[in-house]
Design a protein around this motif. Structure first.
Motif, mmCIF file in Angstrom:
data_model
loop_
_atom_site.group_PDB
_atom_site.id
_atom_site.type_symbol
_atom_site.label_atom_id
_atom_site.label_comp_id
_atom_site.label_asym_id
_atom_site.label_seq_id
_atom_site.Cartn_x
_atom_site.Cartn_y
_atom_site.Cartn_z
ATOM 1 N N TYR A 162 0.846 -1.195 0.000
ATOM 2 C CA TYR A 162 0.000 0.000 0.000
ATOM 3 C C TYR A 162 0.885 1.252 0.000
ATOM 4 O O TYR A 162 2.065 1.196 0.333
ATOM 5 C CB TYR A 162 -0.921 0.022 1.233
ATOM 6 N N TRP A 163 0.257 2.357 -0.391
ATOM 7 C CA TRP A 163 0.910 3.667 -0.324
ATOM 8 C C TRP A 163 0.241 4.488 0.767
ATOM 9 O O TRP A 163 -0.976 4.651 0.782
ATOM 10 C CB TRP A 163 0.794 4.405 -1.654
ATOM 11 N N LEU A 164 1.049 4.984 1.689
ATOM 12 C CA LEU A 164 0.571 5.855 2.756
ATOM 13 C C LEU A 164 0.940 7.288 2.414
ATOM 14 O O LEU A 164 2.106 7.605 2.171
ATOM 15 C CB LEU A 164 1.202 5.455 4.089
ATOM 16 N N LYS A 165 -0.069 8.138 2.356
ATOM 17 C CA LYS A 165 0.148 9.544 2.020
ATOM 18 C C LYS A 165 -0.300 10.398 3.207
ATOM 19 O O LYS A 165 -1.453 10.335 3.626
ATOM 20 C CB LYS A 165 -0.642 9.903 0.764
ATOM 21 N N LEU A 166 0.624 11.182 3.722
ATOM 22 C CA LEU A 166 0.356 12.026 4.882
ATOM 23 C C LEU A 166 0.402 13.485 4.453
ATOM 24 O O LEU A 166 1.302 13.895 3.715
ATOM 25 C CB LEU A 166 1.400 11.768 5.967
ATOM 26 N N ALA A 167 -0.574 14.269 4.879
ATOM 27 C CA ALA A 167 -0.625 15.690 4.516
ATOM 28 C C ALA A 167 -0.903 16.519 5.762
ATOM 29 O O ALA A 167 -1.694 16.114 6.625
ATOM 30 C CB ALA A 167 -1.703 15.939 3.470
ATOM 31 N N ASP A 168 -0.241 17.673 5.845
ATOM 32 C CA ASP A 168 -0.534 18.555 6.971
ATOM 33 C C ASP A 168 -1.473 19.671 6.527
ATOM 34 O O ASP A 168 -1.880 19.740 5.362
ATOM 35 C CB ASP A 168 0.755 19.103 7.597
#
Length: 226
Positions: free
Chosen positions: A206-212
């Motif tokens: 899977y791809w984990l994408k984190l955004a602030d």
């Protein structure tokens, strides 16, 4: 509403599956030789007045009859193009041009009957069968600018990952999104603590994408192993 549809052939028996569940079988009375150079038409019969009207997410051809369990796992996880017994894999997500690349054996497909534009050609769509978010390819994640220093561990894990962000973690400041190998959004939420629980997802990459809150993004590839 989109569904995962599969047909398997085991000797003379054809079995039909919808969303990973067997809905019926039929014995063939005529032996069909699958070793042929005859083109395969997906979505429409060129001799039919009633072509398929809908959206197709991807197409896979195997040289073995997949079991119900294998169909269910592949339906949720996508397919490794190098998987054993896979003959052809077309993601159908290029979005432009006439060519549909085969990720397995380079038996490329085309929209319509020829590799040139025709008025009767199917069109690339923005609708996605399993997610409101369109990701044309997981390769886009690798190319995307990553401005957050993001670390994920242990990786692989059974589904529970610890998140480390350079500069520290602040509750409610970050949102995370998780995509499978087909680019489908499988989870999205506000990050309320420094761990993410993906234990309900099937084994896979899977791809984990984190955004602030300022729009900065960090991306990590994670592996769930049960």
């Amino acid at each position: 509403t989109c569904h995962h549809v599969a047909v398997t052939r085991d000797e003379t028996a054809l079995s039909f599956y919808v969303d990973g569940k067997l809905i019926g079988s039929k014995e063939m009375t005529v032996d069909i030789d699958l070793n042929t150079d005859t083109p395969i038409w997906v979505g429409a019969d060129p001799e039919s007045d009633s072509p398929f009207a809908g959206h197709i997410g991807d197409v896979r051809i195997w040289k073995v009859a997949r079991t119900e369990a294998e169909l269910q796992e592949g339906m949720a996880n996508g397919v490794d193009p190098n998987a054993a017994d896979l003959l052809g894999y077309w993601e159908m997500n290029e979005g432009a041009g006439q060519i549909i690349p085969d990720l397995r054996n380079q038996n490329n497909a085309v929209l319509g009957s020829f590799d040139s534009d025709e008025h009767s050609d199917p069109s690339w769509g923005r609708e996605c069968c399993f997610s409101p978010v369109i990701i044309s390819s997981t390769k886009n994640f690798e190319k995307e600018n990553q401005t957050l220093d993001l670390s994920v561990y242990p990786n692989p894990s059974t589904g529970r990952f610890h998140i480390y962000i350079d500069g520290g973690f602040e509750k409610d400041k970050f949102t995370f999104s998780v995509y499978d190998v087909l680019g489908r959004l499988v989870d999205k939420a506000v990050l309320l603590e420094s761990t993410i629980d993906l234990e309900e997802l099937p084994s896979g990459q899977y791809w984990l994408k984190l955004a602030d809150e300022t729009g900065q993004v960090g991306i990590a590839k994670v592996l769930v192993l049960k």
